[in-house]
Design an enzyme around this catalytic site. Sequence first.
Site, mmCIF file in Angstrom:
data_model
loop_
_atom_site.group_PDB
_atom_site.id
_atom_site.type_symbol
_atom_site.label_atom_id
_atom_site.label_comp_id
_atom_site.label_asym_id
_atom_site.label_seq_id
_atom_site.Cartn_x
_atom_site.Cartn_y
_atom_site.Cartn_z
ATOM 1 N N ASP A 248 54.318 16.253 48.739
ATOM 2 C CA ASP A 248 53.973 17.555 49.326
ATOM 3 C C ASP A 248 55.105 17.947 50.272
ATOM 4 O O ASP A 248 55.339 17.279 51.286
ATOM 5 C CB ASP A 248 52.631 17.431 50.062
ATOM 6 N N ASP B 39 55.137 26.155 50.895
ATOM 7 C CA ASP B 39 54.391 24.887 50.901
ATOM 8 C C ASP B 39 54.047 24.543 49.448
ATOM 9 O O ASP B 39 53.441 25.359 48.755
ATOM 10 C CB ASP B 39 53.128 25.098 51.757
ATOM 11 N N HIS C 127 45.450 27.642 51.955
ATOM 12 C CA HIS C 127 45.497 28.288 53.269
ATOM 13 C C HIS C 127 46.564 29.358 53.300
ATOM 14 O O HIS C 127 47.495 29.332 52.495
ATOM 15 C CB HIS C 127 45.820 27.222 54.326
ATOM 16 N N HIS D 134 49.340 26.642 58.663
ATOM 17 C CA HIS D 134 47.940 26.682 58.206
ATOM 18 C C HIS D 134 47.190 27.778 58.934
ATOM 19 O O HIS D 134 46.775 27.604 60.070
ATOM 20 C CB HIS D 134 47.241 25.341 58.464
ATOM 21 N N GLU E 192 46.152 24.981 46.732
ATOM 22 C CA GLU E 192 46.385 23.558 46.466
ATOM 23 C C GLU E 192 45.142 22.821 46.008
ATOM 24 O O GLU E 192 44.459 22.201 46.798
ATOM 25 C CB GLU E 192 47.030 22.856 47.660
ATOM 26 N N GLU F 33 50.412 22.293 44.136
ATOM 27 C CA GLU F 33 50.405 23.363 45.141
ATOM 28 C C GLU F 33 51.598 24.292 44.986
ATOM 29 O O GLU F 33 52.711 23.864 44.684
ATOM 30 C CB GLU F 33 50.452 22.755 46.557
HETATM 31 CO CO CO Z 1 49.417 23.180 51.943
#
Ligand code: CO
Length: 298
Positions: free
Chosen positions: A85, A96, A156, A164, A189, A284
């Site tokens: 990630d 992200d 998010h 976030h 995600e 994600e």
């Molecule tokens: Co994330």
Amino acid sequence: MEKEEIAAYKKAGEIVKEAHELSKKKLKVGTNLFDFSEEIESAIKKKGGFPAFPINLSVNNVAAHYTPSFESEDVLEENAVIKVDIGVHVDGYICDTAETIDFSGKQTEMVNATKEALEAAVKLVKEETELGVIGEKIQKIIKGKGFNPIQNLSGHGVQQYDAHTYPTIPNIANNDTKVLEDDMAIAIEPFATDGQGFVKEGSQAEIFQMEEKKPLRGREARKIIDFIEEEYSTLPFAERWVQRDLEMSEFSRKIGLRELMQKKCIGAFPLLKEDEEKTVTQAETTLLLNEGKVIRLY
Ligand code: CO
């Protein structure tokens, strides 16, 4: 969204793509995860980006928030199912992203479940789509493959120097009727598991984030919080970064961090785990909603 803002997001997306390519090349059974993390994060900086949070390398039943400690001897173990990630920011604008790499060769279905759920969710992204509808789709695909979505992990929003934020994008049908809006940047995600679909906090934490600057008693705590504010702003950081970049004895650092935790100047992100022996996969990406168009960054 301003042109410059979109350009920064896109650059973050390009850098993150190269970081994933590099990680697929470098990650092998036996790879030292501390060295690997430092290598990926420094490659991000060389390209003109900055890690939006420490690289997360959560393995098997750990769903999120593992990053190696300083000079850790942890290596990638045989049969690991690892979630890579990576977040990159350019001027605070964050992309992200996550991919799962299966070194067991046995979890192709579970890896594909999150990939397909993500692709289906991306197709729903436009203004006025209800958040619950996205969650419903993700759940349906993951369930359809015989796995459970993790109900207490979600996508998010992202905003400048905020990794976030609103909205929360569910991985289950939670009937949320709030909708996607123009100008949002969102990370979706999905997580899939052969466990119960619920993660619990572990005791270990390597990732922290500044919450609020408050008056502090100790010299150590003041030195650390000033450093954090300057270097990472309000984004998550790893203790290993502080250890690497701030000249301070281990003893002083521990005292300082303890005071910062006690006063809630910083918060921790503990490991998030499914049950032992279970496996978790994740996919994600980050998207922008801009004047009727959807821009996928990764
Ligand atoms: Co994330």
